[in-house]
Write an enzyme that holds these catalytic residues in place. Sequence first.
Site, PDB file in Angstrom:
ATOM      1  N   ARG A  10      -1.801  52.555  13.017  1.00  0.00           N
ATOM      2  CA  ARG A  10      -2.455  52.053  14.236  1.00  0.00           C
ATOM      3  C   ARG A  10      -1.632  52.433  15.471  1.00  0.00           C
ATOM      4  O   ARG A  10      -2.174  52.891  16.479  1.00  0.00           O
ATOM      5  CB  ARG A  10      -2.624  50.535  14.146  1.00  0.00           C
ATOM      6  CG  ARG A  10      -3.706  50.140  13.163  1.00  0.00           C
ATOM      7  CD  ARG A  10      -3.886  48.641  13.047  1.00  0.00           C
ATOM      8  NE  ARG A  10      -5.059  48.345  12.243  1.00  0.00           N
ATOM      9  CZ  ARG A  10      -5.199  47.287  11.430  1.00  0.00           C
ATOM     10  NH1 ARG A  10      -4.198  46.417  11.332  1.00  0.00           N
ATOM     11  NH2 ARG A  10      -6.297  47.108  10.744  1.00  0.00           N
ATOM     12  N   ARG A  19     -10.129  37.637   6.450  1.00  0.00           N
ATOM     13  CA  ARG A  19     -10.221  36.825   7.677  1.00  0.00           C
ATOM     14  C   ARG A  19     -11.603  36.868   8.308  1.00  0.00           C
ATOM     15  O   ARG A  19     -12.294  37.873   8.238  1.00  0.00           O
ATOM     16  CB  ARG A  19      -9.249  37.384   8.721  1.00  0.00           C
ATOM     17  CG  ARG A  19      -7.846  36.962   8.527  1.00  0.00           C
ATOM     18  CD  ARG A  19      -7.051  37.168   9.775  1.00  0.00           C
ATOM     19  NE  ARG A  19      -6.676  38.541  10.027  1.00  0.00           N
ATOM     20  CZ  ARG A  19      -6.039  38.942  11.115  1.00  0.00           C
ATOM     21  NH1 ARG A  19      -5.740  38.053  12.061  1.00  0.00           N
ATOM     22  NH2 ARG A  19      -5.701  40.198  11.278  1.00  0.00           N
ATOM     23  N   HIS A  73       3.887  41.432   8.220  1.00  0.00           N
ATOM     24  CA  HIS A  73       2.571  41.920   8.651  1.00  0.00           C
ATOM     25  C   HIS A  73       1.857  40.757   9.335  1.00  0.00           C
ATOM     26  O   HIS A  73       1.049  40.072   8.756  1.00  0.00           O
ATOM     27  CB  HIS A  73       1.798  42.383   7.410  1.00  0.00           C
ATOM     28  CG  HIS A  73       0.469  42.985   7.723  1.00  0.00           C
ATOM     29  ND1 HIS A  73       0.293  43.982   8.637  1.00  0.00           N
ATOM     30  CD2 HIS A  73      -0.763  42.745   7.203  1.00  0.00           C
ATOM     31  CE1 HIS A  73      -0.991  44.327   8.673  1.00  0.00           C
ATOM     32  NE2 HIS A  73      -1.655  43.588   7.817  1.00  0.00           N
ATOM     33  N   ASN A  84     -14.663  45.020   0.170  1.00  0.00           N
ATOM     34  CA  ASN A  84     -14.693  46.119   1.142  1.00  0.00           C
ATOM     35  C   ASN A  84     -13.543  47.100   0.937  1.00  0.00           C
ATOM     36  O   ASN A  84     -13.741  48.311   0.930  1.00  0.00           O
ATOM     37  CB  ASN A  84     -14.640  45.558   2.569  1.00  0.00           C
ATOM     38  CG  ASN A  84     -15.985  44.997   2.998  1.00  0.00           C
ATOM     39  OD1 ASN A  84     -17.027  45.389   2.487  1.00  0.00           O
ATOM     40  ND2 ASN A  84     -15.953  44.073   3.946  1.00  0.00           N
ATOM     41  N   GLY A  90     -10.035  43.498  -7.298  1.00  0.00           N
ATOM     42  CA  GLY A  90     -10.788  43.156  -6.084  1.00  0.00           C
ATOM     43  C   GLY A  90     -11.657  44.367  -5.759  1.00  0.00           C
ATOM     44  O   GLY A  90     -11.140  45.472  -5.557  1.00  0.00           O
ATOM     45  N   ALA A  91     -12.976  44.132  -5.768  1.00  0.00           N
ATOM     46  CA  ALA A  91     -13.907  45.253  -5.537  1.00  0.00           C
ATOM     47  C   ALA A  91     -14.745  44.989  -4.288  1.00  0.00           C
ATOM     48  O   ALA A  91     -15.917  45.340  -4.221  1.00  0.00           O
ATOM     49  CB  ALA A  91     -14.798  45.453  -6.765  1.00  0.00           C
ATOM     50  N   ILE A 126      -2.362  44.167  -1.226  1.00  0.00           N
ATOM     51  CA  ILE A 126      -2.906  44.262   0.135  1.00  0.00           C
ATOM     52  C   ILE A 126      -3.358  42.887   0.634  1.00  0.00           C
ATOM     53  O   ILE A 126      -3.503  42.644   1.829  1.00  0.00           O
ATOM     54  CB  ILE A 126      -4.102  45.254   0.194  1.00  0.00           C
ATOM     55  CG1 ILE A 126      -3.706  46.627  -0.366  1.00  0.00           C
ATOM     56  CG2 ILE A 126      -4.612  45.416   1.614  1.00  0.00           C
ATOM     57  CD1 ILE A 126      -4.812  47.689  -0.260  1.00  0.00           C
ATOM     58  N   THR A 127      -3.567  41.963  -0.298  1.00  0.00           N
ATOM     59  CA  THR A 127      -4.072  40.635   0.049  1.00  0.00           C
ATOM     60  C   THR A 127      -3.144  39.934   1.045  1.00  0.00           C
ATOM     61  O   THR A 127      -1.926  39.967   0.906  1.00  0.00           O
ATOM     62  CB  THR A 127      -4.213  39.794  -1.241  1.00  0.00           C
ATOM     63  OG1 THR A 127      -5.084  40.470  -2.133  1.00  0.00           O
ATOM     64  CG2 THR A 127      -4.762  38.406  -0.939  1.00  0.00           C
ATOM     65  N   GLY A 166     -11.521  47.268  -1.776  1.00  0.00           N
ATOM     66  CA  GLY A 166     -11.545  47.770  -3.153  1.00  0.00           C
ATOM     67  C   GLY A 166     -12.513  48.935  -3.317  1.00  0.00           C
ATOM     68  O   GLY A 166     -12.182  49.953  -3.934  1.00  0.00           O
TER      69      GLY A 166
END
Length: 320
Positions: free
Chosen positions: A152, A83, A176, A13, A10-11, A119-120, A15
């Site tokens: 955060r 999203r 998450h 944002n 995945g390249a 991360i997906t 990636g």
Amino acid sequence: MARPKIALIGAGNIGGTLAHLAAVKELGDVILFDIADGLPQGKALDIAESGPSEGFDAKMSGTSDYADIAGADVCIVTAGVARKPGMSRDDLLGINLKVMKSVGAGIAEHAPNAFVICITNPLDAMVWALREFSGLPHHMVCGMAGVLDSARFRHFLAEEFGVSMRDVTAFVLGGHGDTMVPLARYSTVGGIPLPDLIDMGWTTQDKLDAIIQRTRDGGAEIVGLLKTGSAYYAPATSAIEMAEAFLKDQKRVLPCAAYVDGALGLNGMYVGVPTVIGAGGVERVIDIKMNRDEQAMFDSSVGAVKGLVDACKGIDPSLT
Ligand code: APR
């Protein structure tokens, strides 16, 4: 000694940001993989061309052929869709499950010895599915969520107290999503737990509750501001922290979506827990004790994750 090889599946944002950070920190040579024509090659070249000014030694390349990730030491997976405003992470389930199937097959065939960080979203269900599809050992497949959620929380706490973020530790467990569990009792400023800081008059329970809610909504707050996608700087930085812990055998204590079988009263599922990450991947799940309220929040979060895993099984019968 040859530089480690880091494959970014995945390249987009996240990636691209991962690739830039990995280069600047000289963690290894980076291969960006994406199905979008020219995207991984373009980002790789752009980052490589920042090398002379930044002064890093790392090879950057892009590909749409899984054969090029062969022998990767680390794979970080962000392939899929992100999203848009009004969507929850769970809305991404159907599309991203199919993506995990192809990514899992690619990793299994070409990089079966890698430490895999997913991360997906929706994170806990996707990391479970990716592990199932890839067949890699459970301790070598984990998900990035807790480091980000905790970061955060730490950022908001540091702002509230007017102290350095470096001196704020925080602990966020569970899935998450909206049910994530920020644990005030295990979160500290200079070692002083948050409940003590309330007693000392540094803040109030109401203010702390508002910070906890803002942490839970942290991803949605950014989606609402960006309008065209979701957060990427902090997610990428968090995953790089995990990759570095593995590559340098740091034995970092980091919350992540790990396979838990026995600890915290769980039998064989992925969810956000405190772990130790080193050269052996997820080397240990820390079996912390929770009080009754914390346990109730954690149980409800675990229930939400189980619901998403069941939904995956409903969509793809090969997962049952
Ligand atoms: N294989 C490889 N890459 C894919 C595939 C696939 N089957 N399907 C989609 N992609 C690529 C897209 O072409 C895109 O470049 O995944 C990339 C995703 O990038 P972005 O849309 O920019 O999303 P990003 O912000 O990077 O987030 C990725 O991480 O935090 C999560 O919710 C977020 O699920 C999302 C993921």
